[in-house]
Each structure stands twice: as C-alpha cells, then as structure tokens.
Write a protein that holds these residues in place. Structure first.
Motif, PDB file in Angstrom:
ATOM      1  N   PHE A 398       0.836  -1.199   0.000  1.00  0.00           N
ATOM      2  CA  PHE A 398       0.000   0.000   0.000  1.00  0.00           C
ATOM      3  C   PHE A 398       0.871   1.250   0.000  1.00  0.00           C
ATOM      4  CE2 PHE A 398      -3.038   3.018   2.110  1.00  0.00           C
ATOM      5  CZ  PHE A 398      -4.025   2.969   1.129  1.00  0.00           C
ATOM      6  N   ALA A 399       1.942   1.224   0.774  1.00  0.00           N
ATOM      7  CA  ALA A 399       2.865   2.369   0.792  1.00  0.00           C
ATOM      8  C   ALA A 399       3.494   2.576  -0.583  1.00  0.00           C
ATOM      9  CB  ALA A 399       3.947   2.149   1.845  1.00  0.00           C
ATOM     10  N   ALA A 400       3.826   1.481  -1.267  1.00  0.00           N
ATOM     11  CA  ALA A 400       4.418   1.598  -2.598  1.00  0.00           C
ATOM     12  C   ALA A 400       3.412   2.137  -3.608  1.00  0.00           C
ATOM     13  CB  ALA A 400       4.950   0.242  -3.058  1.00  0.00           C
ATOM     14  N   LEU A 401       2.173   1.666  -3.545  1.00  0.00           N
ATOM     15  CA  LEU A 401       1.152   2.139  -4.478  1.00  0.00           C
ATOM     16  C   LEU A 401       0.877   3.623  -4.293  1.00  0.00           C
ATOM     17  CD1 LEU A 401      -1.475  -0.776  -4.422  1.00  0.00           C
ATOM     18  CD2 LEU A 401       0.427  -0.425  -6.003  1.00  0.00           C
ATOM     19  N   LYS A 402       0.983   4.094  -3.069  1.00  0.00           N
ATOM     20  CA  LYS A 402       0.759   5.522  -2.794  1.00  0.00           C
ATOM     21  C   LYS A 402       1.982   6.367  -3.123  1.00  0.00           C
ATOM     22  CE  LYS A 402      -0.577   5.312   1.514  1.00  0.00           C
ATOM     23  NZ  LYS A 402      -1.095   5.810   2.812  1.00  0.00           N
ATOM     24  N   GLY A 403       3.086   5.704  -3.480  1.00  0.00           N
ATOM     25  CA  GLY A 403       4.307   6.448  -3.801  1.00  0.00           C
ATOM     26  C   GLY A 403       5.095   6.881  -2.593  1.00  0.00           C
ATOM     27  N   GLN A 404       4.804   6.305  -1.433  1.00  0.00           N
ATOM     28  CA  GLN A 404       5.499   6.683  -0.212  1.00  0.00           C
ATOM     29  C   GLN A 404       6.812   5.932  -0.035  1.00  0.00           C
ATOM     30  OE1 GLN A 404       2.542   5.884   2.779  1.00  0.00           O
ATOM     31  NE2 GLN A 404       1.556   7.889   2.545  1.00  0.00           N
ATOM     32  N   THR A 405       6.976   4.843  -0.779  1.00  0.00           N
ATOM     33  CA  THR A 405       8.211   4.075  -0.713  1.00  0.00           C
ATOM     34  C   THR A 405       8.451   3.431  -2.070  1.00  0.00           C
ATOM     35  OG1 THR A 405       9.399   2.379   0.545  1.00  0.00           O
ATOM     36  CG2 THR A 405       7.116   1.919   0.021  1.00  0.00           C
ATOM     37  N   SER A 406       9.679   3.049  -2.345  1.00  0.00           N
ATOM     38  CA  SER A 406      10.001   2.421  -3.625  1.00  0.00           C
ATOM     39  C   SER A 406       9.568   0.958  -3.622  1.00  0.00           C
ATOM     40  CB  SER A 406      11.503   2.504  -3.883  1.00  0.00           C
ATOM     41  OG  SER A 406      12.211   1.695  -2.956  1.00  0.00           O
ATOM     42  N   VAL A 407       9.466   0.389  -4.800  1.00  0.00           N
ATOM     43  CA  VAL A 407       9.124  -1.023  -4.915  1.00  0.00           C
ATOM     44  C   VAL A 407      10.199  -1.875  -4.239  1.00  0.00           C
ATOM     45  CG1 VAL A 407       8.863  -2.951  -6.539  1.00  0.00           C
ATOM     46  CG2 VAL A 407       7.693  -0.772  -6.964  1.00  0.00           C
ATOM     47  N   ASP A 408      11.457  -1.519  -4.464  1.00  0.00           N
ATOM     48  CA  ASP A 408      12.550  -2.275  -3.846  1.00  0.00           C
ATOM     49  C   ASP A 408      12.450  -2.262  -2.328  1.00  0.00           C
ATOM     50  OD1 ASP A 408      13.778  -3.096  -6.198  1.00  0.00           O
ATOM     51  OD2 ASP A 408      15.037  -1.317  -6.340  1.00  0.00           O
ATOM     52  N   GLN A 409      12.169  -1.086  -1.768  1.00  0.00           N
ATOM     53  CA  GLN A 409      12.080  -0.975  -0.313  1.00  0.00           C
ATOM     54  C   GLN A 409      10.859  -1.728   0.214  1.00  0.00           C
ATOM     55  OE1 GLN A 409      14.447   0.621   1.725  1.00  0.00           O
ATOM     56  NE2 GLN A 409      13.314  -0.617   3.222  1.00  0.00           N
ATOM     57  N   ALA A 410       9.739  -1.649  -0.516  1.00  0.00           N
ATOM     58  CA  ALA A 410       8.528  -2.341  -0.084  1.00  0.00           C
ATOM     59  C   ALA A 410       8.753  -3.851  -0.045  1.00  0.00           C
ATOM     60  CB  ALA A 410       7.370  -2.004  -1.021  1.00  0.00           C
ATOM     61  N   LEU A 411       9.384  -4.369  -1.084  1.00  0.00           N
ATOM     62  CA  LEU A 411       9.649  -5.814  -1.122  1.00  0.00           C
ATOM     63  C   LEU A 411      10.650  -6.225  -0.046  1.00  0.00           C
ATOM     64  CD1 LEU A 411       9.782  -6.361  -4.980  1.00  0.00           C
ATOM     65  CD2 LEU A 411       7.997  -7.141  -3.422  1.00  0.00           C
ATOM     66  N   SER A 412      11.639  -5.376   0.193  1.00  0.00           N
ATOM     67  CA  SER A 412      12.622  -5.654   1.236  1.00  0.00           C
ATOM     68  C   SER A 412      11.959  -5.690   2.606  1.00  0.00           C
ATOM     69  CB  SER A 412      13.722  -4.595   1.216  1.00  0.00           C
ATOM     70  OG  SER A 412      14.643  -4.800   2.277  1.00  0.00           O
ATOM     71  N   ASP A 413      11.061  -4.734   2.853  1.00  0.00           N
ATOM     72  CA  ASP A 413      10.352  -4.692   4.134  1.00  0.00           C
ATOM     73  C   ASP A 413       9.444  -5.907   4.298  1.00  0.00           C
ATOM     74  OD1 ASP A 413      11.607  -2.321   4.690  1.00  0.00           O
ATOM     75  OD2 ASP A 413       9.903  -1.047   4.145  1.00  0.00           O
ATOM     76  N   MET A 414       8.764  -6.310   3.207  1.00  0.00           N
ATOM     77  CA  MET A 414       7.924  -7.514   3.254  1.00  0.00           C
ATOM     78  C   MET A 414       8.785  -8.735   3.570  1.00  0.00           C
ATOM     79  SD  MET A 414       5.330  -7.408   0.009  1.00  0.00           S
ATOM     80  CE  MET A 414       4.975  -5.824  -0.735  1.00  0.00           C
ATOM     81  N   GLN A 415       9.914  -8.823   2.897  1.00  0.00           N
ATOM     82  CA  GLN A 415      10.822  -9.955   3.076  1.00  0.00           C
ATOM     83  C   GLN A 415      11.232 -10.088   4.544  1.00  0.00           C
ATOM     84  OE1 GLN A 415      11.884 -11.836   0.389  1.00  0.00           O
ATOM     85  NE2 GLN A 415      13.688 -12.933   1.133  1.00  0.00           N
ATOM     86  N   LYS A 416      11.604  -8.967   5.151  1.00  0.00           N
ATOM     87  CA  LYS A 416      12.052  -8.979   6.546  1.00  0.00           C
ATOM     88  C   LYS A 416      10.915  -9.354   7.490  1.00  0.00           C
ATOM     89  CE  LYS A 416      15.605  -5.431   5.781  1.00  0.00           C
ATOM     90  NZ  LYS A 416      15.978  -4.014   6.014  1.00  0.00           N
ATOM     91  N   ALA A 417       9.725  -8.776   7.251  1.00  0.00           N
ATOM     92  CA  ALA A 417       8.589  -9.045   8.141  1.00  0.00           C
ATOM     93  C   ALA A 417       8.168 -10.510   8.074  1.00  0.00           C
ATOM     94  CB  ALA A 417       7.409  -8.140   7.765  1.00  0.00           C
ATOM     95  N   ILE A 418       8.153 -11.078   6.878  1.00  0.00           N
ATOM     96  CA  ILE A 418       7.772 -12.480   6.721  1.00  0.00           C
ATOM     97  C   ILE A 418       8.824 -13.402   7.322  1.00  0.00           C
ATOM     98  CG2 ILE A 418       7.307 -14.303   5.032  1.00  0.00           C
ATOM     99  CD1 ILE A 418       6.127 -12.112   3.199  1.00  0.00           C
ATOM    100  N   LYS A 419      10.082 -13.044   7.152  1.00  0.00           N
ATOM    101  CA  LYS A 419      11.156 -13.838   7.732  1.00  0.00           C
ATOM    102  C   LYS A 419      11.062 -13.843   9.256  1.00  0.00           C
ATOM    103  CE  LYS A 419      16.176 -14.519   7.587  1.00  0.00           C
ATOM    104  NZ  LYS A 419      17.468 -14.017   7.027  1.00  0.00           N
TER     105      LYS A 419
END
Length: 425
Positions: A398-419
């Motif tokens: 959602f943050a990436a779609l709103k332009g508040q964060t980059s796609v790379d950062q959004a995926l990195s944050d997802m990766q960390k949270a899921i891990k």
C-alpha cells in the motif's frame, strides 16, 4: 470470493463472497490423527457461516432422511468471517467435541492444520479428490497431506466494456495499451481492490504470481520476494498508478466500490469476483447491463494467475464421530449436491466437470471463463503464519502504491517481516 472481512459466500447471482483475515498465526505442531479405525459413527454437527441462500438446510434434511442414526445438526455462525474464525479457534483450543465438520476459509487451512486441529484426510478417512479442480485440492493440502476437502471455490475475472473493447487483452501490456480507449472516453482504465485490507493481498499476489514470482517458499515461511519476477509484478501496479492507468481513487476500492464504479460506466476494465456478473446484469442502477463481458485475468505472456478463493470443509480432530463426518463430506462433494450449490446459490463448484455442463453455462455464462481462471489459480501463501504475511503485504505494498516508498524498499520490508514471522520472533 470477495476478499474482505465479511462473510465468504462464493460467486454468483447476487451472492458476494469474501475472504477474511485469519487472526492468529503461530505454529502449533503436529497433526492429530484421532483415528479409531473408521467405526466412529453417530450424530454430528456441521458448522459454517450464515446460510443466506437457504442452501445448506435442505441438503442436511436430505442427508438426515437417509441417515436417521447419523443425523447432522447445523450450527450457523454469524455472517462475519473474522467472527467465524474466532468461533472455530475457541472450540479447537478447548478441544471441544461439539463441532464435527467445519467450513474452513482456504487461508485458514495451514493455521488450523499446523496446530493439530484438523483430522488428516488419509487412511480410514481418505476422500477421492481426482475429479476436483487441482487448485482446490492444493488449497486444502498442508505439508503434503490433505486436511480440508474441496467444497466451493472462487477466482478473479477481468470485466471489460465489450462495446469499447472488441477483443479482451490477454496480457498486462495489452491492457495498458487499451487504456488509450479509456482516455478517449474520459473514463478510468483499470481497477482492482487496492484499499489497505485483505483484498490488496489478493491483488498483489496475483500481480507477483502472474509475473512468475512467489511470496513464500514451499515451507510456508521462507520469503521469496527478492527476485526480479516479484519486483516486476509489484512494479506493474505501481507504474499503473503513477501514469494514471489505475485511477487514484482505486486506493480506496474494496470489491463493492470497484463494482459500483464499473456499473456506473466509470471504468473500462475491472478485476473482481464472479458475483459481480449477475449484479452488473440486473442492478437497476447498472449502466453496462448489455455492454460488458468477462475474460481471464491478463498475465505476462497470456492469462495471469488468479488468487484462489473459497471455503473447504474439514473434520475436527476432536470429533467423536469422524467416520460419519467423512461420509457427510463425501455427500457434500457429490455431483448431485455440487450441482445444487451451483443452481441454488451460484456457488463456484470444486467439481471440474460442472464447468463444461451446457445447462449450467447457459444459466451462468461466466462459468467456462471462470474455469480458465481456476485452472491457473494460485492459493495465497499456504502458511501457519498467514496473518503476519498478509499484514506485511498489505502495509508495504500500500505504501508503494501511494508512492510513499520504492518497490525495492517495499519488497525488502515484506521480506524482513515475513522472515521474522516465520522464525517465531
């Protein structure tokens, strides 16, 4: 399957479906066979959400007439999926014998199975799934074992203005090119469900899976979002918002807002569940009654990968009458009952043969297209940690779609949270 925190009533003639956010997500361990050799028979209780279409009661009455010593009592839950989930959890945690057969949202299967709350459908309790849609069987499987039996399913469809687009796009790039038609008519091009809720996970998962990526590995906990494919999938949505092909108001859309926009003639394309078909045809306010059609979701080189929706049915590990419970499940999966579910409640069946039935296709014209969607459907992450996974996807995408964060950062944050969730931290 309407992906909100509302009841899941699958596909069809004014029947909205919904997938819910499972609330608890720790791994418990092991399975509970609870087998007593297949002779454990007697009265049972079947539990599911509100029977709005009065489908289940006549089915149970039919069973009871034929099985006077093994009657089924119907326990009707609320129409709120999160309340249904909590009710099941409460009874499972108490090891209650009150619930024998339960309706399980496909996203709850791994959670319940990992905690040992469901009877594995093997050995004396094995059921035949050879005639069921493969995706529905996969959705009921955890750790290589079937825990929930396919019952009703659901998949995403692409609704499009057939008066403006003569041939529906089969790829994402083709659809984006067709957005020029939307601009010519001063309407929005495409929308799905992009509000910050479970539906966003559905749509983001579809984008990633359609691009050849995955969210977690086969173990259900190792994140797999650090790939070019995952980036391409999320990037396609972000770029579409950025260039206006997905209107900004779609950030507030759940299923109903998108449906209403499409029926009002404000969209060229809409990703939604099959329940929209009948409403768009019959709603008095619909301006597209005779000017829309459906197609499979577009992917990279052809049809995309829909997220799988639906409810399966399972036997409680604490049931005292498991043999009767399994026989009731087999009855529910029979062609006769599956056909009743389609014709009386427009539920999308798990039985593959019904999708090519001429009579059913005449009554429900989207069935053959839905079958194509289901053939390539992918369950959302099958994981006992699903609640944490879906929260990470929702928040960061959602943050990436709103332009508040980059796609790379959004995926990195997802990766960390899921891990973190998968490690039990």
């Amino acid at each position: 399957m309407k992906a909100s925190r509302k009841p899941l009533l699958v596909a069809g003639l004014a029947v909205a479906s919904a997938a819910a956010l499972a609330l608890s997500g720790c791994s418990g361990g092991g399975s509970n066979n609870g087998s007593s050799g297949g002779n454990d028979r007697g009265p049972i209780t079947y539990v599911q959400g509100k029977d709005n279409n009065n489908l289940i009661r006549p089915i149970i009455a039919e069973w009871n007439a034929a099985h006077p010593k093994e009657k089924v009592n119907f326990k009707e839950q609320s129409d709120q999926a999160d309340q249904q989930h909590d009710d099941l959890v409460q009874h499972f945690q108490a090891k209650s014998t009150d619930y024998d057969v339960v309706s399980v949202d496909v996203i709850w299967t791994a959670e319940f199975a990992a905690k040992g709350w469901l009877q594995p459908l093997k050995g004396a309790y094995k059921i035949d799934t050879s005639k069921m849609l493969p995706a529905t069987v996969k959705a009921g499987t955890y750790g290589g074992t079937l825990y929930t039996a396919p019952w009703v399913t659901d998949g995403g469809l692409l609704y499009y203005r057939s008066d403006l687009v003569k041939t529906p796009p089969t790829t994402w790039d083709e659809m984006m090119q067709d957005c020029s038609i939307a601009k010519q008519h001063n309407i929005g091009c495409y929308a799905g469900q992009y509000a910050d809720y479970e539906g966003l996970t559905v749509n983001v998962a579809e984008a990633i899976n359609s691009a050849g990526g995955t969210i977690v590995g086969k173990d259900g906990k190792t994140p797999t979002l650090d790939t070019p494919e995952a980036k391409k999938g999320l990037q396609s949505l972000v770029d579409a918002f950025k260039d206006g092909n997905i209107p900004q108001e779609a950030l507030t859309y759940q299923e109903e807002q998108g449906r209403q926009a499409f029926e009002a003639g404000k969209l060229l394309f809409l990703r939604n569940w099959p329940y929209v078909y009948s409403l768009a045809k019959t709603d008095g306010s619909s301006t597209v009654k005779n000017t829309f059609a459906v197609a499979p979701l577009p992917g990279i080189d052809g049809p995309g990968a829909s997220s799988l929706g639906g409810h399966n049915i399972a036997v409680s590990a604490y049931s005292k009458h498991k043999a009767t419970a399994v026989d009731f499940i087999k009855f529910m999966e029979s062609e006769k009952i599956q056909r009743e579910a389609v014709t009386k409640a427009s539920n999308a069946p798990a039985l593959a043969s019904l999708y090519s039935d001429a009579t059913l296709n005449q009554q429900l014209p989207y069935l053959s297209t839905l079958k194509k969607s289901l053939d390539t459907a992918v369950p959302r992450p099958v994981s006992p940690f699903y609640p944490a996974i879906t929260k990470a996807i929702e928040d960061d995408s959602f943050a990436a779609l709103k332009g508040q964060t980059s796609v790379d950062q959004a995926l990195s944050d997802m990766q960390k949270a899921i891990k973190t969730a998968g490690s039990g931290s």
